[in-house]
Scaffold this motif. Sequence first.
Motif, PDB file in Angstrom:
ATOM      1  N   PHE A 294       0.809  -1.214  -0.076  1.00 26.04           N
ATOM      2  CA  PHE A 294      -0.073   0.176   0.065  1.00 26.04           C
ATOM      3  C   PHE A 294       0.943   1.335   0.040  1.00 26.04           C
ATOM      4  CE2 PHE A 294      -2.943  -2.933   2.114  1.00 26.04           C
ATOM      5  CZ  PHE A 294      -3.744  -3.037   1.247  1.00 26.04           C
ATOM      6  N   PHE A 295       2.037   1.420   0.500  1.00 28.02           N
ATOM      7  CA  PHE A 295       3.023   2.406   0.787  1.00 28.02           C
ATOM      8  C   PHE A 295       3.414   2.828  -0.676  1.00 28.02           C
ATOM      9  CE2 PHE A 295       6.663   4.580   2.758  1.00 28.02           C
ATOM     10  CZ  PHE A 295       5.931   5.631   3.444  1.00 28.02           C
ATOM     11  N   LEU A 296       3.470   1.875  -1.716  1.00 26.55           N
ATOM     12  CA  LEU A 296       3.708   2.287  -3.028  1.00 26.55           C
ATOM     13  C   LEU A 296       2.886   3.566  -3.689  1.00 26.55           C
ATOM     14  CD1 LEU A 296       4.199  -1.342  -4.518  1.00 26.55           C
ATOM     15  CD2 LEU A 296       6.026   0.232  -4.168  1.00 26.55           C
ATOM     16  N   THR A 297       1.800   3.438  -3.010  1.00 29.40           N
ATOM     17  CA  THR A 297       0.790   4.609  -3.418  1.00 29.40           C
ATOM     18  C   THR A 297       1.177   6.122  -2.918  1.00 29.40           C
ATOM     19  OG1 THR A 297      -0.743   4.550  -1.766  1.00 29.40           O
ATOM     20  CG2 THR A 297      -0.940   2.962  -3.469  1.00 29.40           C
TER      21      THR A 297
ATOM     22  N   PHE B  59      -2.649  -1.554 -10.612  1.00 28.88           N
ATOM     23  CA  PHE B  59      -2.434  -0.114 -11.157  1.00 28.88           C
ATOM     24  C   PHE B  59      -1.092   0.468 -10.625  1.00 28.88           C
ATOM     25  CE2 PHE B  59      -7.036  -0.827 -10.525  1.00 28.88           C
ATOM     26  CZ  PHE B  59      -7.363  -0.566 -11.727  1.00 28.88           C
ATOM     27  N   PHE B  60      -0.351  -0.279  -9.849  1.00 29.58           N
ATOM     28  CA  PHE B  60       1.121   0.397  -9.356  1.00 29.58           C
ATOM     29  C   PHE B  60       2.108  -0.722  -9.620  1.00 29.58           C
ATOM     30  CE2 PHE B  60      -2.088   2.538  -7.072  1.00 29.58           C
ATOM     31  CZ  PHE B  60      -1.736   3.799  -6.885  1.00 29.58           C
TER      32      PHE B  60
ATOM     33  N   PHE C 192      -1.566 -10.707  -9.569  1.00 30.54           N
ATOM     34  CA  PHE C 192      -0.098 -10.298 -10.117  1.00 30.54           C
ATOM     35  C   PHE C 192       0.276 -11.359 -11.391  1.00 30.54           C
ATOM     36  CE2 PHE C 192       4.513 -11.023 -10.067  1.00 30.54           C
ATOM     37  CZ  PHE C 192       5.157  -9.829  -9.455  1.00 30.54           C
ATOM     38  N   SER C 193      -0.184 -12.555 -11.457  1.00 29.32           N
ATOM     39  CA  SER C 193      -0.041 -13.418 -12.569  1.00 29.32           C
ATOM     40  C   SER C 193      -0.643 -12.971 -13.525  1.00 29.32           C
ATOM     41  CB  SER C 193      -0.317 -14.719 -12.204  1.00 29.32           C
ATOM     42  OG  SER C 193      -0.561 -15.589 -13.439  1.00 29.32           O
ATOM     43  N   LYS C 194      -1.773 -12.417 -13.643  1.00 29.53           N
ATOM     44  CA  LYS C 194      -2.688 -11.858 -14.819  1.00 29.53           C
ATOM     45  C   LYS C 194      -1.977 -10.920 -15.386  1.00 29.53           C
ATOM     46  CE  LYS C 194      -6.618  -9.737 -14.701  1.00 29.53           C
ATOM     47  NZ  LYS C 194      -7.867  -9.299 -13.755  1.00 29.53           N
TER      48      LYS C 194
END
Length: 341
Positions: free
Chosen positions: A166-169, A201-202, A226-228
């Motif tokens: 979440f901190f990536l946002t 989205f990130f 993640f795979s998709k």
Amino acid sequence: MAYEGVLLGMGNPLLDISSVVDEDFLKKYDIKLNNAILAEEKHIPMYEEMASKPNVEYIAGGATQNSIKVAQWMLQIPGATSYMGCIGKDKFGEEMKKNSTAAGVNVHYLEDESAPTGTCAVCVVGGERSLIANLSAANCYKSGHLKRPENWALVEKAKYFYIAGFFLTVSPDSIQLVAEHAAAKNKVFSMNLSAPFICEFFKDAQDKVLPYMDFVFGNETEARTFSKVHGWETDDVAEIALKISQWPKASGTFKRITVITQGADPVVVAEDGKVKQFPVILLPKEKLVDTNGAGDAFVGGFLSQLVQGKPIDTCVKAGCYASNVIIQRSGCTYPEKPEFN
């Protein structure tokens, strides 16, 4: 070894506003169960509505902060853990400080005067939960705070780092600073996939820091997303965990280990080209209070053993123990002492 400040977390500190709601409430605000999303305009009135419910509870939360608090509880060593994030200068912020300090975590918050402390609506229906985060001040964290000498000292002191996806946002540059420090100093850096929307989205921000991750945590839904998004064309959680573990690494000191939880199904651990599965502690349905914080608690329990140099199977057992305790209580809370051995 000395355990003071051994584990450092960074993330979005949020005050959980937790309440049992009904299907109509979910429909009204267009909420799916077992999801984690960021609040949109349509969700804003919901916070007031939940705060007015007779059964509402306020609990200091946010994914990383939950994990760090649980690790601290499992360790029972004052000051073994530290945490950074941004809160507002308000009563919720004061509540957060009080709560985290009481939990034994050494918190160094950035206090923002222009935004209120972030909140997370925890909507509980039949023990299942949905999270809607209104980041507010949590969204204002800046790497300048991390670079202050008294805060960077926490980074220097720590041997293990944990940051939820979440901190990536909020502050990818802060994550990068810590990740590069860990790689340069042969320390252990771990992150969580955290939510399907992070993987979608990130993706670029996540892919940039992935080479630095020594441990990748997540659940089956996040793993499949993640795979998709990476075009892997497989839904098999074991296969996905293996592929993530074999992603190229920035530093050769540690191999990468992927740990994927699957609710009541076994925990999948991929390392060295092999996959192991560990059963969880099954809980009768009537003992389930709410699943909020279950994944965070798993990570906290896991890390509490990892920092003590315990083998991976012990780390997984501790993770399963911690999440089993948490889901029998409201929110990410726990009794005074753990009974894990």
